[in-house]
Design a protein around this motif. Structure first.
Motif, PDB file in Angstrom:
ATOM      1  N   PHE A 250      74.638  20.690  13.863  1.00 44.01           N
ATOM      2  CA  PHE A 250      74.327  21.788  13.335  1.00 44.01           C
ATOM      3  C   PHE A 250      74.942  22.300  12.285  1.00 44.01           C
ATOM      4  O   PHE A 250      74.676  24.012  12.658  1.00 44.01           O
ATOM      5  CB  PHE A 250      74.591  22.388  15.312  1.00 44.01           C
ATOM      6  N   ALA A 251      75.704  21.559  12.534  1.00 41.85           N
ATOM      7  CA  ALA A 251      77.043  22.735  10.754  1.00 41.85           C
ATOM      8  C   ALA A 251      75.704  22.850   9.852  1.00 41.85           C
ATOM      9  O   ALA A 251      75.856  23.957   9.607  1.00 41.85           O
ATOM     10  CB  ALA A 251      77.222  21.381  10.535  1.00 41.85           C
ATOM     11  N   ALA A 252      74.467  21.866   9.784  1.00 40.26           N
ATOM     12  CA  ALA A 252      73.689  22.390   7.903  1.00 40.26           C
ATOM     13  C   ALA A 252      72.975  23.559   8.722  1.00 40.26           C
ATOM     14  O   ALA A 252      72.843  24.145   7.866  1.00 40.26           O
ATOM     15  CB  ALA A 252      73.089  20.509   8.039  1.00 40.26           C
ATOM     16  N   LYS A 253      72.310  23.246  10.258  1.00 41.10           N
ATOM     17  CA  LYS A 253      71.941  24.356  10.358  1.00 41.10           C
ATOM     18  C   LYS A 253      72.361  25.692  10.766  1.00 41.10           C
ATOM     19  O   LYS A 253      72.070  26.542  10.297  1.00 41.10           O
ATOM     20  CB  LYS A 253      70.855  24.260  11.930  1.00 41.10           C
ATOM     21  N   ASP A 254      73.788  26.326  10.985  1.00 40.96           N
ATOM     22  CA  ASP A 254      74.609  26.864  11.053  1.00 40.96           C
ATOM     23  C   ASP A 254      74.896  27.780   9.800  1.00 40.96           C
ATOM     24  O   ASP A 254      74.247  28.852   9.491  1.00 40.96           O
ATOM     25  CB  ASP A 254      76.171  26.489  11.084  1.00 40.96           C
ATOM     26  N   PHE A 310      81.383  30.394   3.480  1.00 40.16           N
ATOM     27  CA  PHE A 310      81.262  29.865   4.191  1.00 40.16           C
ATOM     28  C   PHE A 310      80.774  28.560   5.002  1.00 40.16           C
ATOM     29  O   PHE A 310      80.044  27.729   3.810  1.00 40.16           O
ATOM     30  CB  PHE A 310      79.520  30.381   5.340  1.00 40.16           C
ATOM     31  N   LEU A 311      81.656  27.421   5.998  1.00 44.84           N
ATOM     32  CA  LEU A 311      82.022  26.337   5.504  1.00 44.84           C
ATOM     33  C   LEU A 311      81.652  25.741   7.035  1.00 44.84           C
ATOM     34  O   LEU A 311      81.772  26.350   7.568  1.00 44.84           O
ATOM     35  CB  LEU A 311      84.065  26.116   5.068  1.00 44.84           C
ATOM     36  N   ARG A 401      72.236  23.763  24.002  1.00 43.22           N
ATOM     37  CA  ARG A 401      71.479  25.080  24.892  1.00 43.22           C
ATOM     38  C   ARG A 401      71.754  26.115  23.922  1.00 43.22           C
ATOM     39  O   ARG A 401      70.184  27.129  23.669  1.00 43.22           O
ATOM     40  CB  ARG A 401      72.307  25.688  26.135  1.00 43.22           C
ATOM     41  N   LEU A 402      72.020  26.203  22.927  1.00 39.49           N
ATOM     42  CA  LEU A 402      72.279  27.477  21.673  1.00 39.49           C
ATOM     43  C   LEU A 402      71.773  27.106  20.953  1.00 39.49           C
ATOM     44  O   LEU A 402      71.348  27.991  19.855  1.00 39.49           O
ATOM     45  CB  LEU A 402      74.022  27.590  21.418  1.00 39.49           C
ATOM     46  N   GLY A 403      71.501  26.396  20.461  1.00 36.23           N
ATOM     47  CA  GLY A 403      71.048  25.342  18.998  1.00 36.23           C
ATOM     48  C   GLY A 403      72.311  26.130  17.731  1.00 36.23           C
ATOM     49  O   GLY A 403      71.612  25.025  16.423  1.00 36.23           O
ATOM     50  N   HIS A 404      73.315  25.742  17.969  1.00 36.02           N
ATOM     51  CA  HIS A 404      74.269  25.983  16.903  1.00 36.02           C
ATOM     52  C   HIS A 404      75.871  25.191  17.337  1.00 36.02           C
ATOM     53  O   HIS A 404      76.033  25.503  18.741  1.00 36.02           O
ATOM     54  CB  HIS A 404      74.270  27.664  16.709  1.00 36.02           C
ATOM     55  N   TYR A 409      76.971  30.551  16.209  1.00 36.78           N
ATOM     56  CA  TYR A 409      75.967  31.698  17.303  1.00 36.78           C
ATOM     57  C   TYR A 409      76.333  33.072  17.125  1.00 36.78           C
ATOM     58  O   TYR A 409      75.574  33.729  17.305  1.00 36.78           O
ATOM     59  CB  TYR A 409      76.292  30.772  18.599  1.00 36.78           C
ATOM     60  N   SER A 410      78.044  32.798  17.662  1.00 41.04           N
ATOM     61  CA  SER A 410      78.529  34.572  17.960  1.00 41.04           C
ATOM     62  C   SER A 410      78.865  34.627  16.281  1.00 41.04           C
ATOM     63  O   SER A 410      78.556  36.295  16.638  1.00 41.04           O
ATOM     64  CB  SER A 410      80.364  33.764  19.057  1.00 41.04           C
ATOM     65  N   LEU A 411      79.167  34.228  15.135  1.00 43.41           N
ATOM     66  CA  LEU A 411      79.158  35.129  14.018  1.00 43.41           C
ATOM     67  C   LEU A 411      77.334  35.442  14.196  1.00 43.41           C
ATOM     68  O   LEU A 411      77.436  36.882  13.557  1.00 43.41           O
ATOM     69  CB  LEU A 411      79.245  34.326  13.349  1.00 43.41           C
ATOM     70  N   LEU A 412      76.737  35.340  14.422  1.00 47.61           N
ATOM     71  CA  LEU A 412      75.196  35.361  14.386  1.00 47.61           C
ATOM     72  C   LEU A 412      74.241  36.491  15.634  1.00 47.61           C
ATOM     73  O   LEU A 412      74.224  37.253  14.929  1.00 47.61           O
ATOM     74  CB  LEU A 412      73.381  34.249  14.222  1.00 47.61           C
ATOM     75  N   LYS A 413      75.092  36.669  16.708  1.00 48.11           N
ATOM     76  CA  LYS A 413      74.512  37.672  17.402  1.00 48.11           C
ATOM     77  C   LYS A 413      75.589  38.603  17.096  1.00 48.11           C
ATOM     78  O   LYS A 413      74.275  39.870  16.999  1.00 48.11           O
ATOM     79  CB  LYS A 413      75.791  37.028  18.608  1.00 48.11           C
TER      80      LYS A 413
END
Length: 469
Positions: A250-254, A310-311, A401-404, A409-413
């Motif tokens: 998920f690094a690229a997706k993140d 963002f890395l 299950r988070l897809g990230h 995921y926490s940053l996005l939320k």
């Protein structure tokens, strides 16, 4: 006076606690004093060897230093460890001294340890002071002239850096000045924000850095208005030359998700956005060359601007230094070739090459030996705000299950509204709010297996609006 001692279970080491509030680590067989630790009541700490090499919390190295005697008829100079950090901040030597049970062996195998403290009898960090205005007073104008008295220096001052509440505002003519050595006075025009202004002025030469501070109150309109956003998002999931277990999901997706969200929300807060995406999925492919090219573009940031990097991917330590592993990293035998990596020094130099506020969001600790305390310490010294996915004792976790990754995921939320916790700033997410939310949510999602760490610069921190909903 020694108050207490304790012997390690294997009989190799002894700890002694002394009346001077230090704890010392000894090799029982050789009787060598390996390390000395001081932990202040304010939570700051520093641990050092007899050679002067040390590791510390962001402000810990201000608590120790060297008194340089100049003869019976002259006052001694005092130089703090913080001023000589470029030579003596060496967590790798501290770690090696413990592992080897010998500071002498640790120094023998370490690189770049040639700086000689005896040099300080002849050459010292820059000497200067602020002579006006007086700290704690109120400024009547939004641009205040700060007058410096610069002593005769034995080594040329190479540059000055000026910060207001953590944002670099060094005037162009000061950035472009030539090195000088002579005694004189210099006036620097410093813009102010509404409210309290913590002004930090640093001077650097080849020996070290000297930092002085000034606090001013200003009731008028801020002279540092929100400028442009310079955004660089880097996400690396695929490593064709590395083993299967080193591939990430998920690094690229993140990176893609953070890039899109910060661009969308940034339009509400910044005048314009200059965004670059370097990712396996979209944008430019995250090779070493492309990452280095993208980093070079950040030097155009002005004093009202904000730069965010963002890395997401793999990082690793080699000796004392931290490296980001790009997509095209190569092996040399069983090891990854250092020359195919992107060094922390390159990333740091890119951030400090421009003006304004600098923010680093980092999620590169997906394996052991990937956290480097130098990254946080250097960031603090350079007034770079950092939010990192992990600390030294855990690794960054991806969840199907988070897809990230959990951190992203926490940053996005948080950035979508969950971190907006205070009614008085409704619709605006400050850095402290985001930090608190992400820290708690990451720990909750992982059952405390992953803990974030943040660094908001030294000498105090004034919160700021990170994003607007």
């Amino acid at each position: 006076m020694v108050w207490a001692v304790a012997v390690s279970a294997d009989g190799r080491f002894l700890l002694s606690g002394s009346a001077d509030q230090t704890v010392r680590l000894w090799n029982l067989r050789t009787r060598e004093n390996l390390l000395t630790l001081f932990h202040g009541s304010n939570g700051e700490w520093v641990v050092w060897t007899n050679s002067g090499h040390y590791a510390s919390s962001p402000n810990g190295d201000k608590m120790i230093g060297w008194q340089i005697n100049k003869g019976v008829d002259k006052a001694a100079d005092y130089i703090s460890a913080a001023q000589l950090a470029q030579h003596f901040y060496r967590p790798d030597i501290i770690n090696a001294a413990i592992k080897l049970g010998s500071t002498k062996q640790a120094l023998a195998q370490a690189e770049n340890t040639r700086f000689n403290l005896n040099l300080l009898t002849r050459e010292i960090p820059p000497r200067f002071e602020i002579i006006s205005p007086r700290s704690g007073t109120r400024a009547t104008t939004g641009i205040v002239p700060v007058k410096l008295k610069i002593a005769a220096n034995t080594v040329a001052i190479e540059k000055f850096m000026v910060y207001v509440n953590g944002r670099e505002v060094t005037p162009h003519k000061i950035r472009k000045m030539r090195p000088f050595i002579q005694q004189h006075t210099k006036t620097i025009e410093v813009p102010l924000e509404t409210g309290n202004n913590r002004i930090t002025i640093k001077a650097k030469n080849s020996i070290g850095i000297t930092s002085v501070q000034l606090n001013l109150q200003y009731a008028g309109a801020s002279q540092i208005r929100q400028g442009n956003l310079h955004l660089l998002s880097i996400g690396i999931s695929e490593y064709p030359n590395l083993d299967r277990e080193q591939q990430l999901k998920f690094a690229a997706k993140d990176a893609d998700a953070i890039h899109n969200l910060l661009q969308t929300q940034g339009k509400k807060l910044y005048r314009s956005i200059k965004a670059t995406l370097v990712s396996d999925n979209r944008g430019t492919q995250p090779t070493k060359r492309n990452i280095e090219q993208a980093l070079k573009q950040l030097g155009n940031a002005q004093k009202t601007d904000t730069t965010i990097i963002f890395l997401s991917g793999h990082g690793m330590n080699i000796g004392k230094d931290y490296y980001l592993i790009p997509r095209d990293a190569k092996r040399r035998g069983s090891e990854i070739d250092k020359n195919s990596l992107v060094s922390w020094q390159q990333i740091q130099n890119a951030l400090v090459s421009g003006l304004g506020r600098k923010i680093l969001l980092i999620d590169t600790c997906h394996a052991g030996n990937a956290f480097n305390p130098r990254l946080l310490k250097d960031s603090a010294d350079q007034n770079i705000v950092v939010l990192s996915a992990t600390d030294a004792d855990n690794v960054s976790i991806e969840m199907e299950r988070l897809g990230h990754g959990v951190f992203t995921y926490s940053l996005l939320k948080g950035l979508k509204g969950k971190a907006d916790m205070f009614d008085e700033d409704y619709g605006k997410i400050t850095f402290k709010e985001l930090d608190a939310y992400v820290s708690l949510f990451v720990a909750q999602l992982t059952g405390d297996r992953q803990k974030t760490v943040s660094q908001a610069g030294i000498g105090g921190f004034k919160d700021f609006i990170f994003m607007q909903l």
